[in-house]
Design a protein around this motif. Structure first.
Motif, PDB file in Angstrom:
ATOM      1  N   UNK A  66      14.370   1.693  -1.001  1.00  0.00           N
ATOM      2  CA  UNK A  66      13.174   1.525  -0.179  1.00  0.00           C
ATOM      3  C   UNK A  66      11.966   1.134  -1.035  1.00  0.00           C
ATOM      4  N   UNK A  67      11.837   1.740  -2.188  1.00  0.00           N
ATOM      5  CA  UNK A  67      10.733   1.417  -3.079  1.00  0.00           C
ATOM      6  C   UNK A  67      10.824  -0.024  -3.554  1.00  0.00           C
ATOM      7  N   UNK A  68      12.009  -0.476  -3.897  1.00  0.00           N
ATOM      8  CA  UNK A  68      12.145  -1.865  -4.364  1.00  0.00           C
ATOM      9  C   UNK A  68      11.880  -2.850  -3.229  1.00  0.00           C
ATOM     10  N   UNK A  69      12.292  -2.519  -2.010  1.00  0.00           N
ATOM     11  CA  UNK A  69      12.003  -3.401  -0.878  1.00  0.00           C
ATOM     12  C   UNK A  69      10.507  -3.477  -0.602  1.00  0.00           C
ATOM     13  N   UNK A  70       9.830  -2.357  -0.670  1.00  0.00           N
ATOM     14  CA  UNK A  70       8.385  -2.352  -0.458  1.00  0.00           C
ATOM     15  C   UNK A  70       7.665  -3.081  -1.587  1.00  0.00           C
ATOM     16  N   UNK A  71       8.188  -2.939  -2.790  1.00  0.00           N
ATOM     17  CA  UNK A  71       7.577  -3.595  -3.940  1.00  0.00           C
ATOM     18  C   UNK A  71       7.665  -5.103  -3.801  1.00  0.00           C
ATOM     19  N   UNK A  72       8.815  -5.608  -3.383  1.00  0.00           N
ATOM     20  CA  UNK A  72       8.966  -7.060  -3.229  1.00  0.00           C
ATOM     21  C   UNK A  72       8.241  -7.590  -1.994  1.00  0.00           C
ATOM     22  N   UNK A  73       8.094  -6.758  -0.984  1.00  0.00           N
ATOM     23  CA  UNK A  73       7.387  -7.232   0.216  1.00  0.00           C
ATOM     24  C   UNK A  73       5.878  -7.327  -0.007  1.00  0.00           C
ATOM     25  N   UNK A  74       5.351  -6.606  -0.981  1.00  0.00           N
ATOM     26  CA  UNK A  74       3.913  -6.672  -1.276  1.00  0.00           C
ATOM     27  C   UNK A  74       3.550  -7.936  -2.061  1.00  0.00           C
ATOM     28  N   UNK A  75       4.536  -8.613  -2.585  1.00  0.00           N
ATOM     29  CA  UNK A  75       4.264  -9.822  -3.372  1.00  0.00           C
ATOM     30  C   UNK A  75       3.979  -9.479  -4.798  1.00  0.00           C
ATOM     31  N   UNK A  76       4.893  -8.842  -5.450  1.00  0.00           N
ATOM     32  CA  UNK A  76       4.677  -8.382  -6.818  1.00  0.00           C
ATOM     33  C   UNK A  76       4.575  -9.538  -7.804  1.00  0.00           C
ATOM     34  N   UNK A  77       5.079 -10.680  -7.443  1.00  0.00           N
ATOM     35  CA  UNK A  77       5.119 -11.794  -8.392  1.00  0.00           C
ATOM     36  C   UNK A  77       3.963 -12.764  -8.163  1.00  0.00           C
ATOM     37  N   UNK A  78       2.796 -12.295  -7.813  1.00  0.00           N
ATOM     38  CA  UNK A  78       1.666 -13.195  -7.544  1.00  0.00           C
ATOM     39  C   UNK A  78       0.822 -13.462  -8.773  1.00  0.00           C
TER      40      UNK A  78
END
Length: 70
Positions: A58-70
């Motif tokens: 769940x943490x990794x899904x939330x992390x990627x949904x926030x746009x960590x690679x911006x």
């Protein structure tokens, strides 16, 4: 009335084949209790691991949904 009595009596006879004797029910209940007792040991160890894996996923899904690679 006698015909009704015979009809009920003869229709109930096949049902007695599906009902096990009391000693078999006791053995069945004892087997189920033994099975649950053995599986409880494994489930107590498994639940924290599953919960931890779920939170990491769940943490990794939330992390990627926030746009960590911006």
């Amino acid at each position: 009335m006698l015909q009704l009595l015979f009809a009920v009596a003869f229709s109930a006879v096949p049902l007695t084949l599906y009902v096990p004797p009391i000693r078999s029910i006791n053995l069945f209940v004892e087997t189920i209790e033994d099975f649950l007792r053995h599986t409880a040991v494994y489930s107590i160890r498994l639940y924290p691991r599953l919960r931890h894996a779920f939170y990491r996923l769940l943490n990794s899904l939330l992390h990627f949904s926030r746009g960590c690679c911006s």
